[in-house]
Design an enzyme around this catalytic site. Structure first.
Site, PDB file in Angstrom:
ATOM      1  N   THR A   1      32.133 -39.795 -38.869  1.00 35.42           N
ATOM      2  CA  THR A   1      33.450 -39.391 -38.370  1.00 35.42           C
ATOM      3  C   THR A   1      33.566 -39.530 -36.857  1.00 35.42           C
ATOM      4  O   THR A   1      34.547 -40.084 -36.339  1.00 35.42           O
ATOM      5  CB  THR A   1      33.749 -37.939 -38.779  1.00 35.42           C
TER       6      THR A   1
ATOM      7  N   GLY B   1      57.378 -43.593 -11.377  1.00 34.74           N
ATOM      8  CA  GLY B   1      56.408 -42.568 -11.025  1.00 34.74           C
ATOM      9  C   GLY B   1      55.754 -42.849  -9.689  1.00 34.74           C
ATOM     10  O   GLY B   1      55.414 -44.000  -9.376  1.00 34.74           O
ATOM     11  N   ALA B   2      55.572 -41.799  -8.888  1.00 33.73           N
ATOM     12  CA  ALA B   2      54.967 -41.973  -7.567  1.00 33.73           C
ATOM     13  C   ALA B   2      53.580 -42.584  -7.678  1.00 33.73           C
ATOM     14  O   ALA B   2      53.185 -43.401  -6.846  1.00 33.73           O
ATOM     15  CB  ALA B   2      54.901 -40.628  -6.850  1.00 33.73           C
ATOM     16  N   ASP B   3      52.826 -42.202  -8.711  1.00 33.66           N
ATOM     17  CA  ASP B   3      51.476 -42.740  -8.871  1.00 33.66           C
ATOM     18  C   ASP B   3      51.492 -44.230  -9.153  1.00 33.66           C
ATOM     19  O   ASP B   3      50.647 -44.983  -8.632  1.00 33.66           O
ATOM     20  CB  ASP B   3      50.729 -41.995  -9.977  1.00 33.66           C
TER      21      ASP B   3
END
Length: 261
Positions: free
Chosen positions: A185, A107-109
């Site tokens: 929750t 990936g470029a990132d």
């Protein structure tokens, strides 16, 4: 000034450098339905908000992990400035030694963040990017990118819980967990998501160190770095602007090599 744009899966990060200084940074949501001119207007408005004049931009660089938007952003930048736009990918030098099966799949990132990390820290390194996906990238003692691990990020995990369970709601991930043992929750979901991501990062780094045969320095980046990293048992240096800095470094590397002697 240098315009740096990082197109992710959920957000687009935009920065403007004045020399080495990141003079402004902002982000906007990814929307594949927006046309180039619309993105140009959005970017121009963002620059104006921070007092940046597009006429003073003399360079631009883009990395994208959303292919349909790569061409759109190319056109948007062309509407704003006549500066040369570099796009991270084949043909652009990152300075990395990539040791994975198919370097084109990286990936470029991840490449951009790795380039910045190597500039700031001595290897071996593990870079945890807490974004839409959570990724860990390993650089060995020689600075070679050896690969990594990818798992669902906080937003994906939360969306899956809310979509596939009858009684679990969407919650605010910006609120840090009060304790591992939730008393209701919402607290239980917050604990599970954030402490779960922290434990996963700790565990994966440990396994990577075993395979590498030595300890690594740890770096955290991405939208959720400041939420997750403080709850890790291991110590991460948080670098929120790592991808911006990496874009700047890659631009300068290729600008120097493009200039005639």
């Amino acid at each position: 000034m240098l315009l740096a744009i990082a197109v992710g899966s959920s957000n687009i990060r935009i920065g403007v450098f004045d020399g080495e200084r990141l003079a402004m940074k902002t982000s906007m949501r990814v929307d594949a339905q927006i046309l180039p001119d619309e993105y140009a207007v959005k970017i121009q408005s963002a620059l104006a908000l921070f007092g940046c004049d597009p006429q003073k931009i003399d360079g631009a660089i883009l990395c994208s992990v959303t292919p349909p938007l790569t061409g759109v952003m190319r056109q948007a930048v062309a509407r704003l400035t006549r500066a040369r736009l570099m796009v991270v990918g084949p043909g652009l030098k990152t300075g990395l030694q990539i040791r994975i099966n198919d370097p084109a799949q990286l990936g470029a990132d991840l490449a951009v963040c790795a380039a910045a990390a190597l500039d700031r820290y001595d290897p071996p390194l593990a870079i945890a990017s807490f974004g839409t996906a959570t990724t860990l990238t390993l650089l060995d003692q020689e600075g070679r990118l050896r690969g990594g691990a990818i798992m669902p990020g906080l937003k994906i995990s939360l969306a899956a819980l809310a979509a596939h369970t009858a009684q679990l709601p969407q919650i605010d991930l910006e609120r840090p967990p009060k304790a591992v043992v939730g008393q209701n929750t919402v607290d239980s979901m917050t604990s599970g998501l954030i402490y779960g991501a922290a434990c996963a990062a700790d565990g994966l780094v440990g396994r990577m160190e075993e395979e590498l045969g030595q300890p690594v320095r740890l770096i955290a980046t991405g939208a959720f770095a400041r939420i997750v990293a403080p709850h890790c048992r291991r110590s991460f240096a948080i670098e929120e602007d790592l991808i911006m800095e990496g874009l700047r470094l890659i631009y300068l590397r290729n600008l120097r090599e493009a200039k005639p002697l």
